[in-house]
Enzyme design. Structure first.
Site, short mmCIF file in Angstrom:
data_model
loop_
_atom_site.label_atom_id
_atom_site.label_comp_id
_atom_site.label_asym_id
_atom_site.label_seq_id
_atom_site.Cartn_x
_atom_site.Cartn_y
_atom_site.Cartn_z
N ILE A 12 0.84 -1.20 0.00
CA ILE A 12 0.00 0.00 0.00
C ILE A 12 0.87 1.25 0.00
CG2 ILE A 12 -1.91 1.19 1.15
CD1 ILE A 12 -2.51 -1.52 2.54
N ASP A 31 11.82 2.73 5.55
CA ASP A 31 11.49 1.31 5.47
C ASP A 31 12.70 0.51 5.94
OD1 ASP A 31 10.71 -1.38 4.43
OD2 ASP A 31 9.15 -0.25 3.39
N LEU A 33 13.08 -2.69 5.13
CA LEU A 33 13.24 -3.74 4.12
C LEU A 33 12.98 -5.14 4.68
CD1 LEU A 33 16.42 -2.43 2.23
CD2 LEU A 33 14.01 -2.05 1.68
N ASP A 58 14.81 1.26 10.92
CA ASP A 58 13.95 0.38 11.71
C ASP A 58 13.27 1.23 12.77
OD1 ASP A 58 12.77 -1.48 13.38
OD2 ASP A 58 14.48 -2.87 13.34
N SER A 126 -7.45 -0.58 10.35
CA SER A 126 -8.04 -1.76 9.73
C SER A 126 -9.47 -1.97 10.20
CB SER A 126 -7.20 -2.99 10.11
OG SER A 126 -7.86 -4.19 9.77
N TYR A 151 -3.03 -9.13 15.57
CA TYR A 151 -2.96 -8.05 14.58
C TYR A 151 -4.08 -7.04 14.81
CZ TYR A 151 -3.92 -5.57 10.27
OH TYR A 151 -4.20 -4.58 9.36
N LYS A 155 -4.06 -2.82 16.00
CA LYS A 155 -4.71 -1.70 15.34
C LYS A 155 -5.66 -0.99 16.30
CE LYS A 155 -2.59 -1.97 11.46
NZ LYS A 155 -1.58 -0.95 11.13
N ASN A 200 -1.46 -13.28 2.56
CA ASN A 200 -2.65 -12.67 1.97
C ASN A 200 -3.16 -13.51 0.80
OD1 ASN A 200 -2.54 -10.64 3.84
ND2 ASN A 200 -1.61 -9.15 2.45
#
Length: 340
Positions: A12, A31, A33, A58, A126, A151, A155, A200
Site C-alpha cells: 500500500i 522502510d 526492508l 527500523d 483496519s 494483529y 490496530k 494474503n
C-alpha cells in the site's frame, strides 16, 4: 510539501508514494526492508519519473527515529504511517512479534513527531477493529469489539495510543480503516510482493496460477455466508492510495473537524472467497487448483464497508470492479515471473 511515508516500499505504501508524487508532493520513504525490496524504488520511478528519497530505518530503534526527526523537523509537513506487520493468520502464530513491531514502531514515531512539533498523521488502521460486526455494512459508528487476533489488537490499541496523545498534544490525525486491499498499479510496475510464503489471499492465488504453489487453501466453507466461505470487502490498492492523499489534504488544509477522525475505506460490497476465485479464473482464463481446509483462527464470517463518510467528507469513491482488481494483480504476477 514533504511527506514522510513509513513502510513506503510495501504494497500500500508504494502505491501511495506514486499518488503523492503524481500530485506534486516530495516523499521521504522510511522502510527497514523486512518485507519489501529496494527494487520497488525503480517501479515508482518508472511510473512517476521521479525517485523518492529513501532512508533505511527500523522504527523499533527509538534513538534512530528521534535522530531522523531531529535532523528533518523543519522539512516535514506530514507523516503517513504504514510500517507494521499486517497478517491476521501470522499474528496468531507470532503474537509477540506483532506487538513488538506494531507498538514500538508507532510509539517511537509519535515520540519523534511530538519532540519536533510535527502534528499531521495519517494512520494505517483496519476494519479488524470492529471484530465480527453485528450490522452490515459496517459504519464508523460500529462499536469497537474485543479483537479476534493480535494483529487486530495492535490496530485497536494503536488507535487508542493516537487518541490518548491527542488529549495532551495538538496532534491532527486521520485513522483510515482499510478493508481488504488487492490489485496492482495498472502499469504492472509495482504490486504486492510478499517475501516468502504469502499470508494474503491474492498473491497466493496468483502464485498458485503460475505453479509456485501447489494449491490454494480456502479456510473453511461452513461460515454463515451464501456459499459458506468468508465474505470480505475488496478495495483496489490505487483507490486506497487515493484515499490517503485526500485524507492528507484534509489535514494540510485544516479542514478536519476533530483532532482525530476515522474513515472506512472499502468498496462498499462484500465478495466471498469463492467469488474471488471465480473472478480470477474469469480474467486469467486459468482454472485454479484449490482445496477446502479447516477454518483459520481469527477470521470473522463477513465484513464489508459503509463508505458513505469517505465519499461525502473526503470526496472519495472506489473506481475499480472486482474483475479489474484481479486482472491487475494477475498482470503484476506475470510481470514478476517474466510471463508478459
Amino acid at each position: 510539501m514533504k511527506i514522510v511515508v513509513t513502510g513506503g516500499l510495501g504494497f500500500i505504501g508504494s502505491h501511495t508514494v506514486v499518488e503523492l508524487q503524481k500530485q506534486g508532493y516530495e516523499v521521504v520513504i522510511l522502510d527497514d526492508l523486512s518485507n519489501a525490496s529496494l527494487s520497488v524504488l525503480d517501479g515508482i520511478f518508472a511510473i512517476t519519473g521521479k525517485m523518492p528519497e529513501f532512508v533505511k530505518l527500523d522504527l523499533r530503534d527509538k534513538a534512530l527515529v528521534l535522530d531522523f526527526f531531529n535532523t528533518r523537523q523543519s522539512q516535514i509537513d506530514g507523516v503517513i504511517h504504514f510500517a507494521a506487520s499486517k497478517a491476521v493468520g501470522e499474528s496468531m502464530q507470532k503474537p509477540l512479534m506483532y506487538y513488538e513491531n506494531n507498538f514500538f514502531s508507532l510509539i517511537n514515531l509519535l515520540s519523534g513527531m511530538q519532540e519536533c512539533g510535527l502534528d499531521k498523521l495519517i494512520f494505517s488502521s483496519s476494519c479488524t477493529v470492529y471484530g465480527q460486526a453485528q450490522v452490515m455494512p459496517i459504519s464508523e459508528n460500529e462499536s469497537i469489539k474485543t479483537a479476534l487476533s493480535p494483529y487486530g489488537n495492535t490496530k485497536q490499541v494503536g488507535e487508542e495510543i493516537i487518541e490518548d496523545l491527542a488529549k495532551i498534544y495538538p496532534l491532527q490525525g486521520i485513522l483510515l480503516r482499510y478493508f481488504n486491499p488487492i490489485g496492482a498499479h495498472e502499469s504492472a510496475m509495482i504490486g504486492e510482493s510478499p517475501l516468502g510464503v504469502p499470508y494474503n489471499l491474492i498473491p497466493y492465488i496468483t502464485q498458485t496460477a503460475v505453479g509456485i504453489r501447489e494449491f490454494l487453501s480456502i479456510y473453511g466453507d461452513d461460515y454463515n455466508t451464501p456459499d459458506g466461505t468468508c465474505v470480505r470487502d475488496y478495495i483496489h490498492v490505487v483507490d486506497l492510495a487515493d484515499a490517503h492523499v485526500r485524507a492528507l489534504k484534509r489535514l494540510l488544509n485544516k479542514e478536519n473537524t476533530q483532532q482525530i477522525e476515522a474513515f472506512n475505506v472499502g468498496n462498499g460490497q462484500g465478495y466471498s472467497v469463492l467469488e474471488l476465485v471465480h473472478s480470477f479464473e474469469r480474467v486469467s482464463g486459468i482454472k485454479l487448483n484449490y482445496k477446502i481446509v479447516n477454518r483459520r483462527p481469527g477470521d470473522v464470517d463477513m465484513a464489508w464497508a459503509d463508505n458513505t463518510k469517505a465519499r461525502e467528507v473526503l470526496g472519495w469513491k472506489p473506481t475499480k470492479t472486482l474483475d479489474d482488481m484481479l486482472f491487475s494483480a494477475w498482470a503484476w504476477e506475470k510481470k514478476v515471473r517474466g510471463l508478459n
